[in-house]
Design an enzyme around this catalytic site. Structure first.
Site, PDB file in Angstrom:
ATOM      1  N   PHE A  11       0.901  -1.089   0.020  1.00 31.08           N
ATOM      2  CA  PHE A  11       0.093   0.147  -0.062  1.00 31.08           C
ATOM      3  C   PHE A  11       0.932   1.250  -0.116  1.00 31.08           C
ATOM      4  CE2 PHE A  11      -2.207   2.792   3.292  1.00 31.08           C
ATOM      5  CZ  PHE A  11      -2.818   3.594   2.198  1.00 31.08           C
ATOM      6  N   ASP A  31       9.568  -7.227  -3.758  1.00 34.83           N
ATOM      7  CA  ASP A  31       8.243  -7.778  -3.000  1.00 34.83           C
ATOM      8  C   ASP A  31       8.298  -9.132  -3.192  1.00 34.83           C
ATOM      9  OD1 ASP A  31       5.632  -7.764  -1.910  1.00 34.83           O
ATOM     10  OD2 ASP A  31       5.557  -5.521  -1.987  1.00 34.83           O
ATOM     11  N   THR A  35       1.749  -9.925   1.188  1.00 40.41           N
ATOM     12  CA  THR A  35       0.567  -8.986   1.261  1.00 40.41           C
ATOM     13  C   THR A  35       0.354  -7.931   0.163  1.00 40.41           C
ATOM     14  OG1 THR A  35       1.754  -7.886   3.075  1.00 40.41           O
ATOM     15  CG2 THR A  35       0.517  -9.638   3.837  1.00 40.41           C
ATOM     16  N   SER A  75       6.721  -5.470   5.009  1.00 41.00           N
ATOM     17  CA  SER A  75       6.083  -6.183   6.289  1.00 41.00           C
ATOM     18  C   SER A  75       4.528  -6.359   5.975  1.00 41.00           C
ATOM     19  CB  SER A  75       6.308  -5.087   7.391  1.00 41.00           C
ATOM     20  OG  SER A  75       5.726  -6.030   8.613  1.00 41.00           O
ATOM     21  N   TYR A 145       4.455  -8.137  15.609  1.00 40.30           N
ATOM     22  CA  TYR A 145       4.759  -6.897  14.716  1.00 40.30           C
ATOM     23  C   TYR A 145       5.612  -5.802  15.559  1.00 40.30           C
ATOM     24  CZ  TYR A 145       3.480  -2.996  11.586  1.00 40.30           C
ATOM     25  OH  TYR A 145       3.243  -1.784  10.686  1.00 40.30           O
ATOM     26  N   ARG A 186      -8.159  -3.776   8.332  1.00 44.69           N
ATOM     27  CA  ARG A 186      -7.921  -2.676   9.230  1.00 44.69           C
ATOM     28  C   ARG A 186      -9.467  -1.778   9.224  1.00 44.69           C
ATOM     29  NH1 ARG A 186      -1.892  -0.901   7.624  1.00 44.69           N
ATOM     30  NH2 ARG A 186      -2.560  -1.905   5.538  1.00 44.69           N
TER      31      ARG A 186
END
Ligand code: UDP
Length: 309
Positions: A11, A31, A35, A75, A145, A186
């Protein structure tokens, strides 16, 4: 500059790719896509100055040619992801950061590490200043995390002190905007998705916990300013306008013009009760402050979600 962005298909990472390419730099996006998503960078594949490398930063990494800057953004970052991928989360924050720092040392590049407001855990100081050391449960589900990012900060400062690398640490507070996954988990994508689908908005706990939301272009501006600065100590980047989750649900209902109800569900373990960045340092030393109001940023995000649903 020639810049490596780990997590560049994620993102925030993909918005950073856009930003640096827009400024005329060369960008290598790394990457492993656990995710992140190719869709986030598909519009860049024909850019001559852009290269995508599918690789896991926790394994040894090397890049041919020079590098001027590395941004380590790989992450999982949504609680549902890092609870599902606890070992990968610990590894990317620890081994991944170590590899990124090793590459920065080898290439004599500056490096910026993505840290998080989660280093403050369930904070006992409010709002959170960079000088606060935090209140983290190391063995709770979020610990994977939080502790990975705390280790990332510690090893980054060690590389700075021992190897004199030009390191930067950004503590990113809740950020939202285009390219968040519909099922990201989220609160912003959940509420928008639910509201647009006419499903109930799921509030965890009683909704009195607070968060402060920054639109992605503001967060990216802060990150770029930090990269271009001489600062080596951590800097908070986020928008201080703070809402309870219940207030926030009502904002989403209003902005989506939705008749969705609100339902209350169980609060996840160790969910921080309050969160608001103290951005005095960024304002003073980076001359940065957020510009996009929640209404405007959420409005843009709703538009994007409408196209995706
Ligand atoms: N939350 C919620 N409903 C949802 C998703 C999240 O009430 O559908 C709450 C969550 O418990 C937390 C806040 O919203 O208190 C922000 O959660 P998020 O997962 O966005 O990120 P966090 O700030 O906890 O890392």
């Amino acid at each position: 500059m020639r810049i490596l962005i780990t997590g560049g298909a994620g993102f925030i990472g993909s918005h950073l790719c856009d930003r640096f390419l827009g400024e005329g730099h060369h960008v290598i996006c790394m990457d492993n896509l656990i995710t992140g998503s190719i869709e986030n960078i598909s519009h860049l594949r024909k850019e001559k100055k852009f290269k995508f490398v599918k690789r896991d930063v926790t394994k040894y990494i090397n890049i041919d040619g020079n590098l001027d800057a590395i941004l380590h953004f790989a992450s999982p970052a949504s609680p549902i992801d890092y609870i599902k991928l606890p070992i990968q989360t610990l590894k990317v924050g620890s081994l991944g950061t170590h590899n990124a720092l090793g590459l920065a040392k080898e290439k004599k590049a500056k490096i910026l590490i993505a840290s998080t407001s989660e280093v403050y855990g369930d904070p006992l100081v409010h709002p959170q200043k960079e000088t606060y050391w935090g209140n983290v449960n190391p063995i709770g589900p979020r610990g994977v995390y939080d502790e990975a990012k705390r280790f990332a900060e510690a090893i980054t400062m060690a590389y700075h002190r021992v190897h004199r690398i030009d390191t930067k640490i950004v503590r990113i507070f809740n950020t939202y905007g285009e390219r968040m996954r519909l099922k990201d988990g989220r609160v912003v994508p959940n509420f928008i998705f639910q509201a647009l689908k006419g499903k109930p908005l799921t509030i965890y706990g009683n909704g009195k916990q607070t968060r402060s939301f920054s639109y992605v272009s503001d967060t990216v501006d802060g990150i770029v300013k930090l990269l271009n600065s001489k600062l080596n100590e951590p800097v908070n980047i986020g928008n201080p306008c703070e809402y309870t989750i219940l207030e926030f649900a009502k904002i989403i209902q209003k902005l989506t013009d939705s008749k969705s109800k609100i339902v209350f569900q169980e609060l996840p373990c160790d969910d921080p009760k309050v969160r608001q960045p103290d951005i005095t340092k960024a304002k003073k030393l980076l001359k940065w402050s957020p510009k996009i109001s929640v209404e405007e940023g959420i409005g843009r995000t709703i538009k994007w979600f409408k196209k995706k649903i």
